[in-house]
Scaffold this motif. Structure first.
Motif, PDB file in Angstrom:
ATOM      1  N   THR A  14       0.770  -1.170   0.045  1.00  0.00           N
ATOM      2  CA  THR A  14       0.026   0.102   0.091  1.00  0.00           C
ATOM      3  C   THR A  14       0.818   1.052   0.001  1.00  0.00           C
ATOM      4  N   GLN A  15       0.270   2.194  -0.808  1.00  0.00           N
ATOM      5  CA  GLN A  15       1.028   3.410  -0.759  1.00  0.00           C
ATOM      6  C   GLN A  15       0.118   4.666  -0.475  1.00  0.00           C
ATOM      7  N   ALA A  16       0.131   5.182   0.844  1.00  0.00           N
ATOM      8  CA  ALA A  16      -0.706   6.264   1.145  1.00  0.00           C
ATOM      9  C   ALA A  16      -0.385   7.521   0.506  1.00  0.00           C
ATOM     10  N   PHE A  17      -1.423   8.418   0.141  1.00  0.00           N
ATOM     11  CA  PHE A  17      -0.999   9.636  -0.573  1.00  0.00           C
ATOM     12  C   PHE A  17      -0.708  10.784   0.211  1.00  0.00           C
ATOM     13  N   GLY A  18      -0.701  10.731   1.724  1.00  0.00           N
ATOM     14  CA  GLY A  18      -0.483  11.597   2.560  1.00  0.00           C
ATOM     15  C   GLY A  18      -1.576  12.790   2.802  1.00  0.00           C
ATOM     16  N   GLU A  19      -2.750  12.574   1.801  1.00  0.00           N
ATOM     17  CA  GLU A  19      -3.790  13.522   2.237  1.00  0.00           C
ATOM     18  C   GLU A  19      -5.118  12.616   1.718  1.00  0.00           C
ATOM     19  N   THR A  20      -6.287  13.050   1.726  1.00  0.00           N
ATOM     20  CA  THR A  20      -7.367  12.539   1.459  1.00  0.00           C
ATOM     21  C   THR A  20      -7.771  13.467   0.299  1.00  0.00           C
ATOM     22  N   LEU A  21      -8.012  12.916  -0.867  1.00  0.00           N
ATOM     23  CA  LEU A  21      -8.544  13.784  -2.183  1.00  0.00           C
ATOM     24  C   LEU A  21     -10.320  13.763  -1.959  1.00  0.00           C
ATOM     25  N   PRO A  22     -10.925  14.884  -2.638  1.00  0.00           N
ATOM     26  CA  PRO A  22     -12.198  14.736  -2.620  1.00  0.00           C
ATOM     27  C   PRO A  22     -12.886  13.926  -3.406  1.00  0.00           C
ATOM     28  N   GLU A  23     -12.203  13.087  -4.329  1.00  0.00           N
ATOM     29  CA  GLU A  23     -12.509  12.082  -5.215  1.00  0.00           C
ATOM     30  C   GLU A  23     -11.639  11.102  -5.582  1.00  0.00           C
TER      31      GLU A  23
END
Length: 134
Positions: free
Chosen positions: A58-67
């Motif tokens: 798994t690679q986390a983005f470091g943020e949650t995108l709106p979509e």
């Protein structure tokens, strides 16, 4: 009077609707309500994930995108035996079951990859594109 709607035909049709008081023919992205020239996606992130012996990477983005971003990718199933020698498409989807031999799942905050061919190692090469705000 300001022209707020610009429509052009041809090989690539264009439709621009500008904000009040802005000429649609010269409006930038921040000055438009809708602009078909920018209606796609923009590059967000690319990388690789390795999975061996049915492990999940798994690679986390470091943020949650709106979509959930759009993913383009491919899997190289022969990293240990013959790197770059064979490519398979991945089953890519936004959720649901994960009972596939090779799968990649993308959420609004991460990408997950699993390669289920015994103790072989698979590598996912991916590029993610997010919708342009506005």
């Amino acid at each position: 009077m300001t022209q707020r709607v610009l429509m052009q035909g041809g090989a690539v049709a264009k439709l621009v609707v500008s904000k009040p008081g802005v000429d649609a023919s010269v409006a930038n992205l921040d000055q438009t309500v809708f602009d078909s020239r920018w209606s796609g996606h923009q590059f967000y992130l690319s990388g690789t994930l390795d999975s061996i012996n049915d492990s999940v990477a798994t690679q986390a983005f470091g943020e949650t995108l709106p979509e959930v971003p759009f993913m383009l990718g491919y899997c190289d199933p022969s990293i240990l035996l013959n790197p770059g020698g064979q490519y398979l498409q991945c089953e890519a989807y936004r959720g649901g079951g994960t009972d596939f031999w090779i799968y990649a799942a993308v959420t609004s905050s991460s990408i997950t990859f699993r390669f289920k061919f015994g103790n072989q190692q698979g590598r996912l090469y991916y590029s993610l594109f997010r919708r342009i705000a506005g």
